[in-house]
Write a protein that holds these residues in place. Structure first.
Motif, PDB file in Angstrom:
ATOM      1  N   SER A   1       0.833  -1.203   0.000  1.00 59.89           N
ATOM      2  CA  SER A   1       0.000   0.000   0.000  1.00 59.89           C
ATOM      3  C   SER A   1       0.868   1.254   0.000  1.00 59.89           C
ATOM      4  O   SER A   1       0.575   2.230  -0.701  1.00 59.89           O
ATOM      5  CB  SER A   1      -0.934  -0.018   1.214  1.00 59.89           C
ATOM      6  OG  SER A   1      -1.776  -1.163   1.190  1.00 59.89           O
TER       7      SER A   1
ATOM      8  N   ASN B   1       1.712   4.168  -3.400  1.00 55.93           N
ATOM      9  CA  ASN B   1       1.730   5.629  -3.342  1.00 55.93           C
ATOM     10  C   ASN B   1       3.094   6.194  -3.713  1.00 55.93           C
ATOM     11  O   ASN B   1       3.186   7.262  -4.321  1.00 55.93           O
ATOM     12  CB  ASN B   1       1.308   6.090  -1.942  1.00 55.93           C
ATOM     13  CG  ASN B   1      -0.193   6.053  -1.760  1.00 55.93           C
ATOM     14  OD1 ASN B   1      -0.921   6.896  -2.264  1.00 55.93           O
ATOM     15  ND2 ASN B   1      -0.669   5.050  -1.030  1.00 55.93           N
TER      16      ASN B   1
ATOM     17  N   ARG C   1       3.117   6.283  -7.423  1.00 57.07           N
ATOM     18  CA  ARG C   1       2.319   7.404  -7.924  1.00 57.07           C
ATOM     19  C   ARG C   1       3.101   8.716  -7.835  1.00 57.07           C
ATOM     20  O   ARG C   1       3.027   9.562  -8.734  1.00 57.07           O
ATOM     21  CB  ARG C   1       1.001   7.502  -7.151  1.00 57.07           C
ATOM     22  CG  ARG C   1      -0.037   6.470  -7.593  1.00 57.07           C
ATOM     23  CD  ARG C   1      -1.099   6.238  -6.524  1.00 57.07           C
ATOM     24  NE  ARG C   1      -2.156   5.362  -7.012  1.00 57.07           N
ATOM     25  CZ  ARG C   1      -2.045   4.049  -7.170  1.00 57.07           C
ATOM     26  NH1 ARG C   1      -0.895   3.453  -6.886  1.00 57.07           N
ATOM     27  NH2 ARG C   1      -3.064   3.324  -7.598  1.00 57.07           N
TER      28      ARG C   1
ATOM     29  N   PRO D   1      -4.076   1.238  -1.576  1.00 60.77           N
ATOM     30  CA  PRO D   1      -3.422   2.551  -1.666  1.00 60.77           C
ATOM     31  C   PRO D   1      -4.249   3.677  -1.069  1.00 60.77           C
ATOM     32  O   PRO D   1      -3.700   4.709  -0.675  1.00 60.77           O
ATOM     33  CB  PRO D   1      -3.245   2.760  -3.178  1.00 60.77           C
ATOM     34  CG  PRO D   1      -3.391   1.417  -3.794  1.00 60.77           C
ATOM     35  CD  PRO D   1      -4.304   0.645  -2.899  1.00 60.77           C
ATOM     36  N   ALA D   2      -5.592   3.498  -1.000  1.00 57.68           N
ATOM     37  CA  ALA D   2      -6.466   4.552  -0.487  1.00 57.68           C
ATOM     38  C   ALA D   2      -6.619   4.505   1.026  1.00 57.68           C
ATOM     39  O   ALA D   2      -7.395   5.297   1.578  1.00 57.68           O
ATOM     40  CB  ALA D   2      -7.842   4.456  -1.157  1.00 57.68           C
TER      41      ALA D   2
ATOM     42  N   MET E   1      -2.390   7.132   2.686  1.00 59.24           N
ATOM     43  CA  MET E   1      -2.510   8.152   1.650  1.00 59.24           C
ATOM     44  C   MET E   1      -2.209   9.548   2.187  1.00 59.24           C
ATOM     45  O   MET E   1      -1.536  10.355   1.523  1.00 59.24           O
ATOM     46  CB  MET E   1      -3.906   8.120   1.035  1.00 59.24           C
ATOM     47  CG  MET E   1      -4.027   8.987  -0.208  1.00 59.24           C
ATOM     48  SD  MET E   1      -5.586   8.731  -1.050  1.00 59.24           S
ATOM     49  CE  MET E   1      -5.306   9.718  -2.516  1.00 59.24           C
TER      50      MET E   1
ATOM     51  N   HIS F   1       1.532  10.033   2.262  1.00 56.69           N
ATOM     52  CA  HIS F   1       2.202  10.206   0.969  1.00 56.69           C
ATOM     53  C   HIS F   1       1.765  11.472   0.254  1.00 56.69           C
ATOM     54  O   HIS F   1       2.545  12.045  -0.522  1.00 56.69           O
ATOM     55  CB  HIS F   1       1.990   8.967   0.100  1.00 56.69           C
ATOM     56  CG  HIS F   1       2.800   7.804   0.562  1.00 56.69           C
ATOM     57  ND1 HIS F   1       4.138   7.668   0.296  1.00 56.69           N
ATOM     58  CD2 HIS F   1       2.466   6.745   1.343  1.00 56.69           C
ATOM     59  CE1 HIS F   1       4.600   6.557   0.856  1.00 56.69           C
ATOM     60  NE2 HIS F   1       3.607   5.991   1.501  1.00 56.69           N
TER      61      HIS F   1
ATOM     62  N   PHE G   1      -3.578  10.413  -8.094  1.00 55.92           N
ATOM     63  CA  PHE G   1      -3.882   9.939  -6.743  1.00 55.92           C
ATOM     64  C   PHE G   1      -5.336   9.502  -6.560  1.00 55.92           C
ATOM     65  O   PHE G   1      -5.674   8.936  -5.522  1.00 55.92           O
ATOM     66  CB  PHE G   1      -3.535  11.024  -5.720  1.00 55.92           C
ATOM     67  CG  PHE G   1      -2.059  11.278  -5.602  1.00 55.92           C
ATOM     68  CD1 PHE G   1      -1.241  10.374  -4.948  1.00 55.92           C
ATOM     69  CD2 PHE G   1      -1.481  12.403  -6.166  1.00 55.92           C
ATOM     70  CE1 PHE G   1       0.123  10.594  -4.843  1.00 55.92           C
ATOM     71  CE2 PHE G   1      -0.119  12.635  -6.062  1.00 55.92           C
ATOM     72  CZ  PHE G   1       0.691  11.727  -5.405  1.00 55.92           C
TER      73      PHE G   1
ATOM     74  N   ASP H   1      -9.829  10.249  -3.902  1.00 52.73           N
ATOM     75  CA  ASP H   1      -9.660  10.546  -2.476  1.00 52.73           C
ATOM     76  C   ASP H   1      -8.686  11.695  -2.223  1.00 52.73           C
ATOM     77  O   ASP H   1      -8.472  12.089  -1.080  1.00 52.73           O
ATOM     78  CB  ASP H   1      -9.163   9.299  -1.728  1.00 52.73           C
ATOM     79  CG  ASP H   1     -10.187   8.176  -1.756  1.00 52.73           C
ATOM     80  OD1 ASP H   1     -11.378   8.470  -1.555  1.00 52.73           O
ATOM     81  OD2 ASP H   1      -9.796   7.020  -2.001  1.00 52.73           O
TER      82      ASP H   1
ATOM     83  N   SER I   1      -8.609  13.761   1.370  1.00 56.18           N
ATOM     84  CA  SER I   1      -7.391  13.617   2.168  1.00 56.18           C
ATOM     85  C   SER I   1      -6.707  14.971   2.342  1.00 56.18           C
ATOM     86  O   SER I   1      -6.235  15.316   3.436  1.00 56.18           O
ATOM     87  CB  SER I   1      -6.441  12.629   1.484  1.00 56.18           C
ATOM     88  OG  SER I   1      -5.248  12.471   2.206  1.00 56.18           O
TER      89      SER I   1
END
Length: 758
Positions: A197, A201, A204, A424-425, A430, A433, A451, A454, A458
């Motif tokens: 996870s 990120n 990304r 990842p969410a 998240m 990151h 991303f 979300d 976030s």
């Protein structure tokens, strides 16, 4: 040595009194000839010559298909077995691009430094002057790092170094990132759970910075055979991928056996799987059969080696252990000795499950089931040369999953590989990151596709917490230092405790916040790199564990009081007569004390609980759960006195069987059973993830609820013990000392819930 017919050898083990275990199943897999493929256009003559120098005259069919896909700029995932030549699938396109344009760059990401070093040698062996190849990790001296940034056009690293060493300093990597043509994510099945996870990120953030400097690299991912290669690849990288999942490489004949240690009639337990594995290992080494013995833990790996070395005497210099914690130089030396044939045997953790090139081995011993079908196939694949027969032996442990496969061998050989999951969410991951990304470059609308949806939720949360600030429609980092430092991307909590050896006055390691209270409390016996420490103090305010090296004849088990609140329901259904639910939960755990368990035979256990004064911990995560109506308990003949033990035993066995359906370990999940939960209004069995925000295990396991319950019933039914044992209902990580447990009650309860007879 000449090829061995392992049928005769294993038959001899079965008949000999020197090997007390039982051969419960054996299966022969026939040899497989190679299938080749051609490239159009063909390889560059220089590259073809270099490959021929390495003994590669033709490409396998899956290699040709993967190279064709990557040449066309298609993001590609290659999923095939061990030693199938996956590395060539990305080495060829990277080399071809370098031959066309030596200014182009490639970034190769490996889950471990050892694997990166192995691949470094493999790429350098191509001897192409257009490729300047270097590893960039924590072992690289600082004075050499600027030289790598300036000169290398192929850089090998790991997710950790990418996270805190490269991306926060992207200005120094501007030239490299602006010319980035390929990004390789090797052995992606290793990137699961919380580590995966975080890595998703990190990737990304890499894509975002590459785009900022004008590059649009092609992603190449490789994996062992898993249940969801496309889904995992796309979750890791955030881009659509094309799949190449055949295996056209050659394989010799293979014998796979399941070996069960004998029952000890006095203790109702089984002989140690370590002792059984050592017996077989010593016999194979004495015969000159090149063998790897996999242990589930560092301790098992070291014990197999120590016991084997004692019995081999003068021949002990022909075997070695291998695990994390050794220096890089020691690992390279062991790998070289193994590759050259100097070593006949090696005992290893799953550190050698990954694709480090250690040459051809004749036999692989697996000391207990490695946790997943995927890992089983990876470890089994370590044995075998192209033409010779290979031997794989699974030495079963006494826990529920191992014994399930003993009694259901078709499940071991025919079951589809599990899905590897990442999330990842996860808000906890998240948020962290996005803070790192905002430090690297202000976040704006163009970052939404990178991303996901979300991003703004976030971002608003981080602005409210003062981590980010909003300026001209962009989110900027509000702090001074890079947030990338000071946090591991292999755990879910930013906080961790340093473990301080008070004898040597140095830090020897660290432990995550979530595990410190149960594993490193005052009085705990703590194992670190094969040494035993006794914890003298857990300093919560100072985030420090003070421990002293000690010799003790016991280990410790914490007493944990747990509570769980349901925060919502994402999905719901039925499994037989039970309600089945998925959703977010809040788990509170309070370590109240601990007990000592003595190792020496006849030493007994101290049943006193030594009290502790520690704060409770709390996480919000994902769970799935089953509600048990009163009429099911009545139908099963379970009264109020037996209900707690029946529910508790069912919970334990479900957790033990869960790795059949999702790639996870017992340390990734937890559970709670209760005769009446105030929110569900009924008896309830909860299975929850062990990480903040969840890592994606619960959503994968929830749809398999009925299969999980059926597998649990089968595990309870086939175990011959009367009151419960480690092969069915006892758990090594139970916070209530495996009390109360009712094996019979659990079996009757679940059978009644499934509307079975009896």
């Amino acid at each position: 040595m000449a090829s061995t017919d392992f049928r005769d050898l294993v038959s001899g083990w079965e008949k000999s009194d020197r090997f007390p275990g039982d051969l419960v199943h054996a299966r022969i897999f026939p040899a497989r000839p190679p299938r080749f493929g051609d490239l159009d256009p063909p390889l560059d003559p220089t590259l073809a010559e270099r490959l021929a120098g390495k003994g590669i005259e033709r490409l396998y069919g899956h290699q040709a298909r993967a190279i064709h896909s990557i040449r066309g700029g298609t993001h590609t995932v290659v999923a095939s077995g061990t030693a199938s030549g996956k590395t060539l699938c990305y080495q060829v396109p990277i080399a071809e691009r370098a031959l066309e344009d030596r200014t182009s760059t490639a970034l190769l990401i490996f889950p471990t430094k050892a694997l990166a070093q192995d691949q470094l040698g493999s790429i350098q062996a191509l001897s192409l002057p257009e490729m300047t190849v270097s590893a960039y990790d924590g072992d690289l001296p600082r004075e050499q790092r600027s030289r790598v940034r300036r000169r290398a056009n192929v850089v090998l690293t790991n997710p950790d170094m990418l996270h805190y060493g490269i991306l926060p300093n992207h200005g120094l990597w501007k030239d490299f990132l602006s010319r980035l043509g390929h990004v390789v994510v090797d052995e992606m099945h290793y990137l699961r759970g919380m580590f995966g996870s975080h890595t998703a990120n990190v990737i990304r953030r890499l894509r975002r910075l590459a785009a900022h400097y004008g590059a649009d690299p092609t992603f190449v991912l490789t994996s062992a055979t898993i249940g969801n290669p496309v889904d995992l690849a796309e979750r890791l990288c955030g881009v659509e991928v094309s799949l190449v999942d055949s295996d056209d490489s050659a394989a010799g004949e293979r014998m796979v056996a399941i070996w069960n240690p004998p029952l000890n009639e006095e203790s109702s337990g089984r002989r140690s799987s370590i002792a059984e594995t050592t017996d077989l290992y010593v016999d194979l080494v004495r015969r000159g059969i090149h063998t790897i013995a996999f242990g589930r833990s560092r301790r098992a790996t070291e014990l197999i080696h120590v016991n084997a070395a004692r019995r081999l005497g003068a021949a002990a210099d022909r075997i070695s252990p291998y695990r994390a914690g050794y220096t890089a130089r020691d690992r390279r030396d062991i790998e070289a000795r193994l590759f050259s044939g100097e070593l006949v045997g090696i005992s290893a953790t799953n550190a050698l499950e990954l694709g480090v090139d250690i040459g051809g081995l004749d036999a692989a011993l697996l000391c207990t089931f490695p946790g997943t079908i995927s890992s089983f196939r990876q470890q089994a694949g370590r044995a075998g040369r192209e033409e010779d027969m290979a031997l794989v032996v699974l030495v079963a442990g006494e826990d529920a999953l191992d014994q399930y496969f003993v009694h259901h061998p078709d499940e071991l050989f025919g079951r589809a590989p599990e899905a590897a999951v990442v999330n990842p969410a996860n808000p906890n991951v998240m948020d962290y990151h996005l803070s790192c990304a905002a430090h690297e470059l202000p976040l704006g609308r163009r970052d939404g596709p990178v991303f996901g949806d979300d991003l703004w939720e976030s971002g608003a949360r981080l602005v409210g917490e003062g981590e980010l600030r909003l300026e001209d429609g962009r989110l900027l980092w509000a702090g001074r230092r890079s947030p990338a430092h000071g946090r591991s991307i292999r755990s879910s909590d930013a906080r961790s405790f340093s473990i301080y050896d008070v004898g040597t006055r140095r830090v020897i390691g660290e432990v995550d916040w979530d595990r410190a209270f149960s594993d490193a409390h005052e009085g705990a016996v703590y194992l670190h790199q094969g040494r035993t420490y006794l914890v003298e103090e857990l300093d919560v305010a100072g985030l420090e564990v003070r421990a002293r090296s000690a010799r003790v004849d016991y280990y410790t088990e914490p007493h944990v009081q747990k509570a769980l609140d349901v925060l919502g329901v994402s999905e719901q259904g039925r499994v037989g007569a039970m309600g089945s639910f998925l959703g977010p939960v809040r788990v509170s755990a309070h370590v109240l004390g601990y007990r000592r368990k003595y190792r020496m035979r006849g030493g007994g256990n101290d049943r006193r609980t030594i009290p502790l004064d520690l704060p409770p911990t709390q996480i919000e995560t994902e769970a799935f759960w089953f509600t048990v109506p009163a009429h099911v308990l009545d139908r099963a003949g379970i009264d109020r006195r037996e209900a707690p033990g029946a529910l508790h035993a069912a919970e334990h066995t479900m957790i033990a069987m869960l790795p059949l359906f999702a790639i996870c370990d017992r340390s990734d999940i937890g559970g709670l059973s209760i005769t009446h939960h105030p929110q569900t209004g009924e008896a309830t069995i909860f299975i929850h993830e062990g990480y903040r925000g969840g890592s994606g295990i619960a959503p994968v396991a929830y749809p398999a609820g009925e299969e999980l319950v059926m597998a649990t019933v089968a595990a309870l039914a086939r175990c011959r013990c009367i009151s419960g044992c480690p092969s069915c209902v006892q758990s090594p990580k139970c916070g209530n000392f495996n009390e109360p447990l009712s094996k019979g009650g659990a079996r009757r309860l679940l059978r009644a819930a499934l509307n079975a007879v009896g």
